[in-house]
Design an enzyme around this catalytic site. Structure first.
Site, PDB file in Angstrom:
ATOM      1  N   ASP A   1       0.826  -1.204   0.000  1.00 16.31           N
ATOM      2  CA  ASP A   1       0.000   0.000   0.000  1.00 16.31           C
ATOM      3  C   ASP A   1       0.863   1.258   0.000  1.00 16.31           C
ATOM      4  OD1 ASP A   1      -2.185  -1.637   0.197  1.00 16.31           O
ATOM      5  OD2 ASP A   1      -2.890  -0.853   2.114  1.00 16.31           O
TER       6      ASP A   1
ATOM      7  N   HIS B   1      -5.649   2.775  -4.691  1.00 14.99           N
ATOM      8  CA  HIS B   1      -5.686   3.084  -3.255  1.00 14.99           C
ATOM      9  C   HIS B   1      -6.157   4.530  -3.041  1.00 14.99           C
ATOM     10  CE1 HIS B   1      -5.059   1.920   0.799  1.00 14.99           C
ATOM     11  NE2 HIS B   1      -3.896   2.531   1.010  1.00 14.99           N
TER      12      HIS B   1
ATOM     13  N   HIS C   1       3.319  -2.030   3.804  1.00 21.13           N
ATOM     14  CA  HIS C   1       3.205  -0.609   3.499  1.00 21.13           C
ATOM     15  C   HIS C   1       4.559   0.002   3.160  1.00 21.13           C
ATOM     16  CE1 HIS C   1      -0.471  -1.485   5.702  1.00 21.13           C
ATOM     17  NE2 HIS C   1      -0.997  -0.404   5.157  1.00 21.13           N
TER      18      HIS C   1
END
Length: 226
Positions: free
Chosen positions: A47, A98, A190
Site C-alpha cells: 500500500d 488506493h 506498506h
C-alpha cells in the site's frame, strides 16, 4: 472467496486465521479477504506507493526472489512518480487503486470518493488493467462498495497486515508474520515515506523464509475458480 473488513494499516497485526476466516463468513459484502486454494501461493500486496525511497528497492527484491505483487497505489503519488508506476508494470507486477490520498476513505463524502476512485483508475490504466481497490486505513462502508462496483472495482483487504515505522520493532515484523502466511493468504505491507524503508528488508526476509510463492491478487483469485 469470502469478505470482511480489516484495518490497523499502520500497526503490526497478525490475524488468527482460522478464527477470522470463520467470522468473515458471517459478514456480508464483496470484499476479498483471502482465497480458498490448496496451491502453495499467497498474494503479496503493498500500500501507499509509489515511493522513490522504497519502490525501486522493492522491485529488486521481488525480482531476486522471482516473486510477483500487487501495488495499491495512491493517485497523487502516481502523478508525482509516473516512472515508478511504469517500472512496477514493466516488471510484471499488478497495479491497483488506493484512491487519491493517504487518508481514511470512509470519511470522504460519497461524491468525492467516486471522483477520487475514478481519477486514480484513470492514472493507472495506462499501466495495465485496474480491477481492485483498497480503502484507506482498511475501513469500508456499503456505499463505498456500491460506488466501486459501479466502476467495476472490487475491494481487497487482507489476512495479515503490517506497517514498518522506522523503529527497532521493525526487525520483528517478518518473524511475527511468518506463522500466519498460508495458501490463499493476502499479505498487506506498506511503503511510503522514509520511516517505511524497512519494508524492503521485511519483504526480503519473508520471501527468503517462506516456501509459498508470492503472486498477484489477480493470480490468486484466478486459482479460486470463482
Amino acid at each position: 472467496m469470502t469478505s470482511t473488513p480489516a484495518g490497523l494499516a499502520d500497526l503490526v497485526f497478525r490475524w488468527r486465521e482460522p478464527a477470522t476466516r470463520a467470522v468473515s463468513r458471517l459478514i456480508p459484502g464483496g470484499v476479498i479477504w483471502y482465497v480458498d486454494t490448496a496451491d502453495p501461493v499467497f498474494a503479496l500486496t503493498f500500500d501507499d506507493g509509489p515511493s522513490p525511497e522504497s519502490t525501486p528497492r522493492l522491485l529488486e527484491v521481488l525480482q531476486r526472489h522471482r516473486a510477483k505483487a500487487t501495488f495499491f497505489l495512491v493517485g497523487e503519488r502516481v502523478e508525482a512518480y509516473p516512472e515508478l508506476v511504469a517500472a512496477i508494470a514493466e516488471a510484471g507486477h499488478e497495479v491497483a487503486n488506493h484512491l487519491m490520498r493517504d487518508e481514511r476513505s470512509a470519511l470522504i463524502p460519497d461524491a468525492q470518493f467516486r471522483l477520487d476512485l475514478a481519477r486514480t483508475t484513470e492514472l493507472l490504466e495506462p499501466h495495465g488493467p485496474v480491477r481492485w481497490f483498497r480503502p484507506g486505513s482498511g475501513v469500508f462502508t456499503p456505499r463505498m462498495l456500491r460506488s466501486a462496483a459501479e466502476q467495476n472495482l472490487r475491494a481487497v483487504l487482507g489476512t495479515l497486515v503490517a506497517g514498518n515505522k522506522g523503529l527497532p520493532s521493525d526487525e520483528r515484523i517478518a518473524k511475527s508474520l511468518l506463522p500466519g502466511v498460508r495458501p490463499g493468504s493476502i499479505l498487506v505491507l506498506h511503503e511510503g515515506g522514509p520511516e517505511r524503508q524497512g519494508v524492503v528488508e521485511t519483504t526480503d526476509e519473508l520471501l527468503s523464509a517462506l516456501s509459498l510463492r508470492a503472486v498477484t491478487v489477480s493470480d490468486l483469485v484466478a486459482r479460486s475458480g470463482v
